[in-house]
Write a protein that holds these residues in place. Structure first.
Motif, PDB file in Angstrom:
ATOM      1  N   THR A 265       0.832  -1.189   0.000  1.00 14.91           N
ATOM      2  CA  THR A 265       0.000   0.000   0.000  1.00 14.91           C
ATOM      3  C   THR A 265       0.874   1.249   0.000  1.00 14.91           C
ATOM      4  O   THR A 265       1.903   1.297   0.682  1.00 14.91           O
ATOM      5  N   TYR A 266       0.464   2.260  -0.759  1.00 11.67           N
ATOM      6  CA  TYR A 266       1.183   3.528  -0.850  1.00 11.67           C
ATOM      7  C   TYR A 266       0.255   4.655  -0.419  1.00 11.67           C
ATOM      8  O   TYR A 266      -0.933   4.664  -0.758  1.00 11.67           O
ATOM      9  N   ARG A 267       0.836   5.616   0.306  1.00 10.89           N
ATOM     10  CA  ARG A 267       0.084   6.797   0.734  1.00 10.89           C
ATOM     11  C   ARG A 267       0.779   8.043   0.231  1.00 10.89           C
ATOM     12  O   ARG A 267       2.000   8.168   0.324  1.00 10.89           O
ATOM     13  N   ARG A 268      -0.010   8.981  -0.264  1.00 14.12           N
ATOM     14  CA  ARG A 268       0.549  10.172  -0.904  1.00 14.12           C
ATOM     15  C   ARG A 268       1.278  11.052   0.102  1.00 14.12           C
ATOM     16  O   ARG A 268       0.826  11.232   1.238  1.00 14.12           O
ATOM     17  N   ILE A 269       2.413  11.583  -0.333  1.00 12.00           N
ATOM     18  CA  ILE A 269       3.121  12.590   0.453  1.00 12.00           C
ATOM     19  C   ILE A 269       3.370  13.805  -0.432  1.00 12.00           C
ATOM     20  O   ILE A 269       3.426  13.707  -1.658  1.00 12.00           O
ATOM     21  N   TYR A 270       3.498  14.970   0.214  1.00 13.07           N
ATOM     22  CA  TYR A 270       3.744  16.224  -0.493  1.00 13.07           C
ATOM     23  C   TYR A 270       5.117  16.764  -0.120  1.00 13.07           C
ATOM     24  O   TYR A 270       5.633  16.508   0.977  1.00 13.07           O
ATOM     25  N   LEU A 271       5.688  17.538  -1.021  1.00 12.56           N
ATOM     26  CA  LEU A 271       6.882  18.293  -0.687  1.00 12.56           C
ATOM     27  C   LEU A 271       6.491  19.473   0.192  1.00 12.56           C
ATOM     28  O   LEU A 271       5.405  20.047   0.031  1.00 12.56           O
ATOM     29  N   PRO A 272       7.347  19.872   1.138  1.00  9.40           N
ATOM     30  CA  PRO A 272       6.979  20.971   2.043  1.00  9.40           C
ATOM     31  C   PRO A 272       6.885  22.290   1.305  1.00  9.40           C
ATOM     32  O   PRO A 272       7.682  22.568   0.404  1.00  9.40           O
ATOM     33  N   PRO A 273       5.902  23.113   1.662  1.00  4.36           N
ATOM     34  CA  PRO A 273       5.802  24.439   1.038  1.00  4.36           C
ATOM     35  C   PRO A 273       6.980  25.316   1.439  1.00  4.36           C
ATOM     36  O   PRO A 273       7.545  25.179   2.524  1.00  4.36           O
ATOM     37  N   SER A 274       7.353  26.222   0.543  1.00  6.78           N
ATOM     38  CA  SER A 274       8.505  27.095   0.767  1.00  6.78           C
ATOM     39  C   SER A 274       8.034  28.526   0.981  1.00  6.78           C
ATOM     40  O   SER A 274       7.069  28.985   0.357  1.00  6.78           O
ATOM     41  N   HIS A 275       8.739  29.235   1.883  1.00  7.62           N
ATOM     42  CA  HIS A 275       8.442  30.641   2.171  1.00  7.62           C
ATOM     43  C   HIS A 275       9.727  31.461   2.068  1.00  7.62           C
ATOM     44  O   HIS A 275      10.823  30.947   2.334  1.00  7.62           O
ATOM     45  N   PRO A 276       9.624  32.729   1.700  1.00 13.46           N
ATOM     46  CA  PRO A 276      10.833  33.548   1.524  1.00 13.46           C
ATOM     47  C   PRO A 276      11.685  33.660   2.777  1.00 13.46           C
ATOM     48  O   PRO A 276      12.901  33.850   2.691  1.00 13.46           O
ATOM     49  N   ASP A 277      11.063  33.583   3.969  1.00 11.33           N
ATOM     50  CA  ASP A 277      11.824  33.761   5.204  1.00 11.33           C
ATOM     51  C   ASP A 277      12.324  32.445   5.790  1.00 11.33           C
ATOM     52  O   ASP A 277      12.811  32.417   6.921  1.00 11.33           O
ATOM     53  N   ASP A 278      12.234  31.338   5.048  1.00  6.28           N
ATOM     54  CA  ASP A 278      12.776  30.069   5.542  1.00  6.28           C
ATOM     55  C   ASP A 278      14.298  30.161   5.658  1.00  6.28           C
ATOM     56  O   ASP A 278      14.956  30.839   4.864  1.00  6.28           O
ATOM     57  N   LEU A 279      14.835  29.449   6.635  1.00  7.77           N
ATOM     58  CA  LEU A 279      16.273  29.444   6.859  1.00  7.77           C
ATOM     59  C   LEU A 279      17.014  28.969   5.607  1.00  7.77           C
ATOM     60  O   LEU A 279      17.993  29.584   5.164  1.00  7.77           O
ATOM     61  N   ILE A 280      16.590  27.862   5.040  1.00  2.63           N
ATOM     62  CA  ILE A 280      17.035  27.368   3.734  1.00  2.63           C
ATOM     63  C   ILE A 280      15.802  26.818   3.033  1.00  2.63           C
ATOM     64  O   ILE A 280      14.721  26.718   3.633  1.00  2.63           O
ATOM     65  N   LYS A 281      15.950  26.445   1.790  1.00  5.78           N
ATOM     66  CA  LYS A 281      14.827  25.870   1.075  1.00  5.78           C
ATOM     67  C   LYS A 281      14.478  24.510   1.661  1.00  5.78           C
ATOM     68  O   LYS A 281      15.343  23.647   1.810  1.00  5.78           O
ATOM     69  N   PRO A 282      13.220  24.285   2.041  1.00  4.91           N
ATOM     70  CA  PRO A 282      12.835  22.974   2.569  1.00  4.91           C
ATOM     71  C   PRO A 282      12.859  21.926   1.470  1.00  4.91           C
ATOM     72  O   PRO A 282      12.971  22.240   0.285  1.00  4.91           O
ATOM     73  N   GLY A 283      12.757  20.655   1.869  1.00  5.99           N
ATOM     74  CA  GLY A 283      12.756  19.586   0.874  1.00  5.99           C
ATOM     75  C   GLY A 283      13.226  18.276   1.462  1.00  5.99           C
ATOM     76  O   GLY A 283      13.206  18.069   2.685  1.00  5.99           O
ATOM     77  N   LEU A 284      13.674  17.381   0.595  1.00 10.14           N
ATOM     78  CA  LEU A 284      14.125  16.051   0.989  1.00 10.14           C
ATOM     79  C   LEU A 284      15.643  16.031   1.112  1.00 10.14           C
ATOM     80  O   LEU A 284      16.348  16.602   0.276  1.00 10.14           O
TER      81      LEU A 284
END
Length: 507
Positions: A265-284
């Motif tokens: 079984t597989y469950r959907r995952i999303y990439l994290p949303p990004s904001h201009p004030d983030d410390l670095i770009k979020p992601g994997l």
């Protein structure tokens, strides 16, 4: 003339006119007395004119060819609409016409429509998914690849090469060749594609099943399968790692194999949303986890905190759990390199910050704001470090952190304290900034989980680290550089809900 036209196939020709010129006066008069043409001759001559416009020939009558319009001259967006309406059986031949057609046939728009019109209930499977493989999890990327929809399992690099690119292998594919049906194939195993099945459980969940599990077997039996798996997944032989974690590998291998032999079984995952004030770009990110090897972690920002959620896991901390949490309000200023090499000094600084946080929490529970805490003569040094060298507050979130001036050049020199173990000795020797954080540790089977203090070290835009004080261990994380389509969350609320769902599966 009619007979001549039938013989020539193109109507009156130069040879016919020459025969007319050789006639005598009587023959010419007799010919002139006949009708010029008949209906059959007009039909043949009309056909000849059409042929002349196509290819011409020695008997071609002069005529201006009609203007031609080539498909290649049409705008790409119009070609997408045309190709999307064609039967799937026509697309392979169309892709062989030219490079432009082949490139257009890779357009997601065509295949999304094909998913809707041809695959019916398969239309939701494009994107990122996490397989339910016990505590191990995983990362599946379902994409359009030529004339197929393919599910690629993404695997971390071989331990401990955290900066190497991800590895990937196909698990299943869906043929898009028929107008009203689709063929699913299992790609797992070493005998090539074979019959499989996909069932859409709901919009954000589906399952796969292999209908020919004998294709997963090897002639040498389970032992050969196990050795092959070790070479592919770990890049090492059985003899190399037998003394390290043999029992864990056997358990992982058979859980992994049995899941694919039956239903996964597989469950959907999303990439994290990004904001201009983030410390670095979020992601994997790919990170080292001691004897467990490399694992995939999702870094996301939530106001005053950053969180690392496991996409792949291990028997101690399963996939879906929040492995590290960073308090962006409390920046830690590390001592000089010579002092930093002393683990006791680093531990003292971090524990002082933890005590500060405990006092702030007590004040909040008593109805006081955390900002009212003022440093005094008896205040531990950890609070002053957390507030910065000038005594100012570190701010209320990632935006405040971003406003703080970063160290000039490559940043502050960094070295691991003596006694802290690391799977990868090739870590950066300079960092931008550090923050107080906590890491999740537990016994085998996720028993007695607890959060322990640690240090989050930001090296650059693509790498960060975490020192686990209690374990005296260092984890290095490197960004996954692959590009994933159809993986953005429709809203921040949807992303937060997704995190709660995958965490609840292993709680």
């Amino acid at each position: 003339m009619a007979v001549c036209a039938r013989l020539c196939g193109v109507g009156p020709s130069r040879g016919c006119r020459r025969r007319q010129q050789r006639r005598g006066p009587a023959e010419t008069a007799a010919a002139d007395s006949e009708p010029d043409t008949d209906p059959e001759e007009e039909r043949i001559e009309a056909g000849a004119a059409a042929l002349a416009g196509v290819g011409g020939g020695p008997c071609t009558a002069p005529s201006s060819p009609p203007p031609r319009c080539s498909l290649l001259e049409l705008p790409p967006e119009l070609l997408v609409e045309i190709f999307a309406s064609l039967p799937g059986t026509d697309l392979p031949s169309l892709a062989q016409v030219c490079t432009k057609f082949r490139r257009i046939l890779h357009t997601d728009t065509i295949w999304r429509r094909r998913c809707r019109e041809v695959l019916h209930r398969y239309r939701h499977i494009l994107g990122l998914w996490q397989p339910d493989i016990g505590p191990y999890g995983g990362l599946l990327n379902v994409v359009v690849d030529g004339l197929f929809i393919i599910g690629w399992m993404y695997l971390p690099p071989h331990d401990p090469h955290v900066d190497d690119p991800m590895r990937f292998k196909p698990l299943f594919r869906v043929h898009l060749m028929e107008r009203k049906s689709a063929t699913v194939e299992c790609m797992y195993g070493h005998r090539g594609p074979h019959n499989g099945h996909i069932q859409i459980v709901k919009k954000d969940e589906f399952s796969t099943k292999c209908n020919q599990t004998d294709h997963h077997r090897m002639s040498g039996g389970r032992q050969e399968e196990f050795r092959t798996w070790l070479r592919e997944e770990w890049g090492r032989t059985l003899e190399d790692i037998f003394h390290e974690h043999m029992q864990e590998l056997i358990l992982m291998k058979f859980i992994y194999t049995s899941q694919y032999d039956n239903c996964l079984t597989y469950r959907r995952i999303y990439l994290p949303p990004s904001h201009p004030d983030d410390l670095i770009k979020p992601g994997l990110f790919k990170g080292t986890y001691g004897s467990h090897g490399l694992e995939i972690v999702m870094l996301s920002f939530h106001g005053r905190r950053a969180r690392g959620t496991k996409i792949t896991g291990d028997p101690n901390i399963p996939a879906g759990q929040q492995t590290v949490e960073v308090d962006l309000r409390h920046r830690i200023h590390l001592p000089d390199v010579e002092t930093l090499g002393n683990f006791n000094e680093l531990s003292r600084i971090v524990l002082e910050v933890r005590e500060q946080l405990r006092q702030e929490q007590q004040q909040q529970e008593g109805g006081h704001e955390a900002g009212e805490l003022q440093p005094g003569p008896a205040q531990p040094r950890g609070e002053l470090l957390a507030r910065g060298p000038d005594g100012a507050s570190a701010g209320d979130g990632a935006a405040a952190v971003a406003q703080q001036p970063a160290p000039s050049g490559e940043g502050q020199p960094f070295v691991l304290p003596v006694g802290v173990s690391s799977r990868n000795e090739d870590y950066p020797r300079a960092c931008r900034m550090c923050f107080y954080g906590t890491g999740l540790i537990a016994g085998h089977g996720f028993t007695s989980p607890e959060r322990t203090p640690g240090v989050f070290i930001l090296f650059d835009e693509d790498r960060f680290g975490f020192i686990w004080l209690e374990l005296k261990s260092f984890s290095l994380y490197s960004r996954v550089q692959a590009t994933f389509r159809n993986a953005d969350a429709p809203s921040p609320q949807a992303f937060d809900e997704m995190l709660k769902n995958i965490q609840s599966l292993t709680s």
